[in-house]
Design an enzyme around this catalytic site. Structure first.
Site, short mmCIF file in Angstrom:
data_model
loop_
_atom_site.label_atom_id
_atom_site.label_comp_id
_atom_site.label_asym_id
_atom_site.label_seq_id
_atom_site.Cartn_x
_atom_site.Cartn_y
_atom_site.Cartn_z
N HIS A 49 1.47 -3.72 6.91
CA HIS A 49 2.22 -4.58 6.71
C HIS A 49 3.96 -3.96 6.78
CE1 HIS A 49 1.49 -3.67 2.24
NE2 HIS A 49 3.02 -3.50 2.41
C1 T46 Z 1 3.00 -1.36 -0.05
C2 T46 Z 1 2.28 -0.41 -0.36
C3 T46 Z 1 2.21 1.12 -0.20
C4 T46 Z 1 0.53 -8.44 -6.87
O1 T46 Z 1 0.14 -9.26 -7.43
N1 T46 Z 1 1.74 -7.57 -7.32
C5 T46 Z 1 2.33 -6.43 -6.92
O2 T46 Z 1 3.45 -5.86 -7.34
C6 T46 Z 1 1.60 -5.79 -5.39
C7 T46 Z 1 2.28 -4.96 -4.87
C8 T46 Z 1 0.52 -6.60 -5.18
N2 T46 Z 1 -0.02 -7.73 -5.77
C9 T46 Z 1 -1.12 -8.01 -5.22
C10 T46 Z 1 -1.50 -8.70 -3.71
C11 T46 Z 1 -2.66 -8.68 -3.51
O3 T46 Z 1 -3.46 -9.61 -3.66
O4 T46 Z 1 -2.26 -7.16 -4.99
C12 T46 Z 1 -3.13 -7.33 -4.22
C13 T46 Z 1 -3.12 -6.01 -3.20
O5 T46 Z 1 -1.92 -6.02 -2.55
P1 T46 Z 1 -1.69 -5.47 -1.00
O6 T46 Z 1 -2.86 -5.99 -0.27
O7 T46 Z 1 -0.50 -5.70 -0.48
O8 T46 Z 1 -2.05 -3.84 -1.34
P2 T46 Z 1 -1.54 -2.59 -0.21
O9 T46 Z 1 -2.37 -1.34 -1.03
O10 T46 Z 1 -2.07 -2.96 1.02
O11 T46 Z 1 0.03 -2.28 -0.17
C14 T46 Z 1 0.73 -1.96 -1.37
C15 T46 Z 1 1.71 -3.04 -1.50
O12 T46 Z 1 1.71 -4.29 -1.63
C16 T46 Z 1 2.90 -2.55 -0.68
O13 T46 Z 1 4.36 -3.09 -1.03
O14 T46 Z 1 4.11 -0.90 0.51
O15 T46 Z 1 1.10 -0.58 -1.30
#
Ligand code: T46
Length: 139
Positions: A49
């Site tokens: 993303h």
């Molecule tokens: C990024 C990379 C380096 C939350 O509820 N609160 C939060 O602050 C975050 C970051 C995520 N979430 C929830 C949303 C999803 O249900 O945690 C779950 C996993 O998040 P995501 O799929 O976005 O995770 P990654 O590892 O793909 O990405 C993350 C960050 O979202 C993003 O900002 O830059 O780490």
């Protein structure tokens, strides 16, 4: 590419090391959120993303992982291999993280609270918006 890889100063002595992160000093923004990624399963790719307006600083506080960073015109790869590297990722950069070591803990400092509306999770939509932003900046 507008990303920056900073070398963080290690303090410490013969007992061990210490790295300090201070907002608007060696972290180039006001820190509104801290989160960390851990226990990433083997072979998994995370990220996939871009953020519309979020700026982050990312450190591998333990272990290693690789980043692909793409601003719509250029794609680079960076390995985070130790806690002394601080990767600054500005808005409108597509990121993919892969090749996580089993012990990897990836810590992220962010200048905004969590807001799903800030995410661009479609690469096609990201490319369109990045191109439109470049055109309006050139006018
Ligand atoms: C990024 C990379 C380096 C939350 O509820 N609160 C939060 O602050 C975050 C970051 C995520 N979430 C929830 C949303 C999803 O249900 O945690 C779950 C996993 O998040 P995501 O799929 O976005 O995770 P990654 O590892 O793909 O990405 C993350 C960050 O979202 C993003 O900002 O830059 O780490």
């Amino acid at each position: 590419m507008r990303v920056e890889l900073k070398l963080l100063q290690v303090h410490g002595d013969d007992r061990g090391g210490l790295i300090s992160l201070e907002e608007n000093i060696n972290v180039p923004f006001t820190i509104r959120r801290v989160y960390y990624l851990m226990d990433t399963k083997p072979g998994v790719r995370r990220g996939m993303h871009a953020h519309r307006s979020l700026t982050q600083m990312v450190m591998c506080v333990r272990g290693r992982c690789h980043f692909i960073l793409d601003d719509g015109t250029e794609r680079i790869e960076i390995a985070l291999q130790n806690p002394e590297q601080g990767l600054i990722v500005p808005p409108m950069v597509w990121r993919e993280m892969y090749d996580f070591s089993e012990d990897c803990v990836l810590m992220v400092l962010a200048d905004q609270l969590y807001d799903e509306k800030d995410y661009l999770r479609s690469y096609h939509e990201f490319l369109e918006l990045a191109a439109a932003t470049r055109i309006s900046a050139a006018l």
